[in-house]
Scaffold this motif. Structure first.
Motif, PDB file in Angstrom:
ATOM      1  N   PHE A   1      51.768  36.701  36.434  1.00  0.00           N
ATOM      2  CA  PHE A   1      51.582  36.658  37.878  1.00  0.00           C
ATOM      3  C   PHE A   1      52.356  37.795  38.532  1.00  0.00           C
ATOM      4  O   PHE A   1      53.548  37.984  38.258  1.00  0.00           O
ATOM      5  CB  PHE A   1      52.077  35.331  38.468  1.00  0.00           C
ATOM      6  CG  PHE A   1      51.273  34.135  38.051  1.00  0.00           C
ATOM      7  CD1 PHE A   1      50.137  33.779  38.757  1.00  0.00           C
ATOM      8  CD2 PHE A   1      51.652  33.382  36.956  1.00  0.00           C
ATOM      9  CE1 PHE A   1      49.394  32.666  38.373  1.00  0.00           C
ATOM     10  CE2 PHE A   1      50.923  32.273  36.566  1.00  0.00           C
ATOM     11  CZ  PHE A   1      49.787  31.923  37.282  1.00  0.00           C
ATOM     12  N   THR A   2      51.663  38.537  39.385  1.00  0.00           N
ATOM     13  CA  THR A   2      52.347  39.477  40.258  1.00  0.00           C
ATOM     14  C   THR A   2      52.770  38.734  41.517  1.00  0.00           C
ATOM     15  O   THR A   2      52.437  37.560  41.703  1.00  0.00           O
ATOM     16  CB  THR A   2      51.421  40.650  40.628  1.00  0.00           C
ATOM     17  OG1 THR A   2      50.270  40.124  41.326  1.00  0.00           O
ATOM     18  CG2 THR A   2      50.957  41.388  39.369  1.00  0.00           C
ATOM     19  N   LYS A   3      53.510  39.419  42.382  1.00  0.00           N
ATOM     20  CA  LYS A   3      53.931  38.765  43.621  1.00  0.00           C
ATOM     21  C   LYS A   3      52.723  38.361  44.463  1.00  0.00           C
ATOM     22  O   LYS A   3      52.685  37.276  45.051  1.00  0.00           O
ATOM     23  CB  LYS A   3      54.831  39.702  44.424  1.00  0.00           C
ATOM     24  CG  LYS A   3      55.324  39.070  45.717  1.00  0.00           C
ATOM     25  CD  LYS A   3      56.169  40.013  46.536  1.00  0.00           C
ATOM     26  CE  LYS A   3      56.610  39.340  47.841  1.00  0.00           C
ATOM     27  NZ  LYS A   3      57.425  40.237  48.680  1.00  0.00           N
ATOM     28  N   SER A   4      51.696  39.218  44.492  1.00  0.00           N
ATOM     29  CA  SER A   4      50.500  38.913  45.268  1.00  0.00           C
ATOM     30  C   SER A   4      49.778  37.696  44.711  1.00  0.00           C
ATOM     31  O   SER A   4      49.351  36.810  45.473  1.00  0.00           O
ATOM     32  CB  SER A   4      49.568  40.126  45.266  1.00  0.00           C
ATOM     33  OG  SER A   4      48.353  39.823  45.922  1.00  0.00           O
ATOM     34  N   LYS A   5      49.691  37.600  43.395  1.00  0.00           N
ATOM     35  CA  LYS A   5      49.026  36.454  42.781  1.00  0.00           C
ATOM     36  C   LYS A   5      49.813  35.169  42.994  1.00  0.00           C
ATOM     37  O   LYS A   5      49.222  34.097  43.186  1.00  0.00           O
ATOM     38  CB  LYS A   5      48.823  36.701  41.292  1.00  0.00           C
ATOM     39  CG  LYS A   5      47.769  37.747  40.976  1.00  0.00           C
ATOM     40  CD  LYS A   5      47.566  37.894  39.488  1.00  0.00           C
ATOM     41  CE  LYS A   5      46.464  38.894  39.173  1.00  0.00           C
ATOM     42  NZ  LYS A   5      46.258  39.052  37.707  1.00  0.00           N
ATOM     43  N   ARG A   6      51.138  35.273  42.968  1.00  0.00           N
ATOM     44  CA  ARG A   6      51.955  34.066  43.215  1.00  0.00           C
ATOM     45  C   ARG A   6      51.754  33.564  44.636  1.00  0.00           C
ATOM     46  O   ARG A   6      51.647  32.353  44.878  1.00  0.00           O
ATOM     47  CB  ARG A   6      53.433  34.371  42.956  1.00  0.00           C
ATOM     48  CG  ARG A   6      53.792  34.574  41.500  1.00  0.00           C
ATOM     49  CD  ARG A   6      55.301  34.529  41.300  1.00  0.00           C
ATOM     50  NE  ARG A   6      55.975  35.585  42.040  1.00  0.00           N
ATOM     51  CZ  ARG A   6      56.271  36.780  41.546  1.00  0.00           C
ATOM     52  NH1 ARG A   6      55.921  37.082  40.298  1.00  0.00           N
ATOM     53  NH2 ARG A   6      56.908  37.683  42.277  1.00  0.00           N
ATOM     54  N   ASN A   7      51.704  34.492  45.590  1.00  0.00           N
ATOM     55  CA  ASN A   7      51.496  34.091  46.986  1.00  0.00           C
ATOM     56  C   ASN A   7      50.112  33.477  47.191  1.00  0.00           C
ATOM     57  O   ASN A   7      49.961  32.470  47.890  1.00  0.00           O
ATOM     58  CB  ASN A   7      51.675  35.297  47.901  1.00  0.00           C
ATOM     59  CG  ASN A   7      53.114  35.765  47.966  1.00  0.00           C
ATOM     60  OD1 ASN A   7      54.040  35.002  47.674  1.00  0.00           O
ATOM     61  ND2 ASN A   7      53.323  37.026  48.341  1.00  0.00           N
ATOM     62  N   LYS A   8      49.092  34.079  46.568  1.00  0.00           N
ATOM     63  CA  LYS A   8      47.738  33.533  46.694  1.00  0.00           C
ATOM     64  C   LYS A   8      47.644  32.156  46.039  1.00  0.00           C
ATOM     65  O   LYS A   8      46.981  31.251  46.566  1.00  0.00           O
ATOM     66  CB  LYS A   8      46.734  34.495  46.063  1.00  0.00           C
ATOM     67  CG  LYS A   8      46.529  35.778  46.853  1.00  0.00           C
ATOM     68  CD  LYS A   8      45.502  36.672  46.176  1.00  0.00           C
ATOM     69  CE  LYS A   8      45.282  37.957  46.965  1.00  0.00           C
ATOM     70  NZ  LYS A   8      44.293  38.864  46.315  1.00  0.00           N
TER      71      LYS A   8
END
Length: 364
Positions: free
Chosen positions: A8-15
């Motif tokens: 998970f990247t930060k963007s994927k974690r937020n999504k």
């Protein structure tokens, strides 16, 4: 080695956090649906409670209502947790709570599965309840003047009309009980007296059925009396004359009706269970991914999430090693205790300096 690892990247974690926040609110609605299904099943059971015995038929609707109420509360909390997990600082407030939350939610989803299975296994309990209830209802069919049972004739007639059934297991059940009230019998008539004396326990038994058993689509007038007498009616055979009256028992008719309802409810509950499992899986991935963010100390880093930290073999080996170490500790403590005991005995016999103690003289 972790099971089903995902990066998970930060963007994927937020999504993922935002998606789980939405899904948890959908789960709250699912909880309301479970409550509605439980209430619906309870209403359907209460609709015919007069012909049912108390055999725990309310256990399934009560289970669904309770699980639905818990679903509303637990998914409301899950939505708050997932909303805060998009920020590292707010995640730290839930860090000690999220793992117990996941464990409790896992057992809660198991309860949903149990509720779904109970919908499919309720048929046996319902069959016993209907058998005893209908048998009792038919025995009170004639008691139209008895307080508390005067409504039973109307109940049975409406039941047989609505579900196109007759008796408990079939129309012959009416042959075994007195369903005509004595107020409508001429007790001074010799035929009635002989009939009462010839039957078991002085009951007015006859091979007849109530009018509510009659098939309204029958091509001939309904034959209610002397159903077993071939010569009493022209061109009549009660074994093959199925169109004249209903041949299906009310127990079977009600069982088919309730089975259809419970199968529909059970399928709905299974779908809700699968949905809850998917939400729980997402929350687990989010929790492990955010834990790794805190370990690395970089909010922008790429982290891994997983379902289980170790696979089943490694987990079993770890548990075995823990149990084995505890067993060794217990053995060491036992040996240490025996050595201390032997030391105390030796001290009592020889004294602290290994000098034998003098035997005290005996008094005469």
């Amino acid at each position: 080695m972790a099971v089903l690892r995902v990066k998970f990247t930060k963007s994927k974690r937020n999504k993922l956090a935002q998606l789980l926040w939405i899904l948890n609110w959908v789960s709250v609605v699912m909880g309301l649906v479970l409550i509605s299904l439980g209430v619906l099943l309870k209403i359907e059971i209460r609709k015919h409670s007069e012909v049912m015995a108390s055999q725990g038929t309310d256990s399934v609707p009560n289970m669904l209502i309770a699980v639905g109420a818990i679903a509303c509360g637990i998914n409301f909390l899950g939505g708050k947790i997932c909303h805060d997990c998009s920020d590292n600082n707010r995640f730290t407030r839930w860090r000690l709570v999220i793992l117990p939350y996941i464990i409790c939610t896992f057992f809660f989803t198991f309860c949903i599965l149990v509720g779904a299975l109970m919908c499919y296994t309720m048929r046996g309990t319902l069959e016993d309840s209907l058998h005893l209830g209908l048998k009792q209802a038919m025995s009170f069919y004639k008691d139209t003047d008895t307080p508390g049972w005067c409504f039973m004739k109307k109940t049975m007639d409406e039941l047989q009309f609505e579900y196109r059934c007759c008796g408990n297991n079939g129309f012959r059940d009416w042959f075994e009980i007195q369903w005509i009230s004595t107020r409508y019998l001429d007790l001074n008539s010799k035929d009635v007296q002989d009939h009462l004396k010839s039957n078991v326990d002085g009951k007015y038994l006859l091979d007849g059925i109530p009018f509510s058993c009659c098939n309204l689509n029958s091509p001939r007038p309904c034959i209610q009396h002397q159903l077993a007498n071939y010569s009493a009616h022209y061109n009549y055979d009660y074994l093959t004359e199925e169109t004249n009256h209903w041949t299906t028992g009310c127990k079977q008719a009600l069982l088919d009706y309730y089975t259809q309802i419970m199968q529909s409810i059970g399928l709905s509950v299974l779908i809700i269970w699968l949905f809850e499992i998917s939400v729980l899986t997402g929350v687990r991935y989010l929790q492990t991914a955010m834990e790794n963010v805190l370990l690395q100390g970089d909010p922008e880093c790429e982290t891994e999430g997983w379902l289980l930290e170790n696979n089943f073999v490694e987990k079993a080996q770890t548990n075995f090693n823990i149990i084995n170490s505890l067993h060794k500790v217990d053995q060491i403590s036992t040996i240490s205790g025996m050595e201390d005991h032997n030391k105390d005995v030796k001290t009592a016999a020889y004294g602290p300096d290994n000098v034998p103690l003098q035997t005290l003289p005996t008094t005469s």
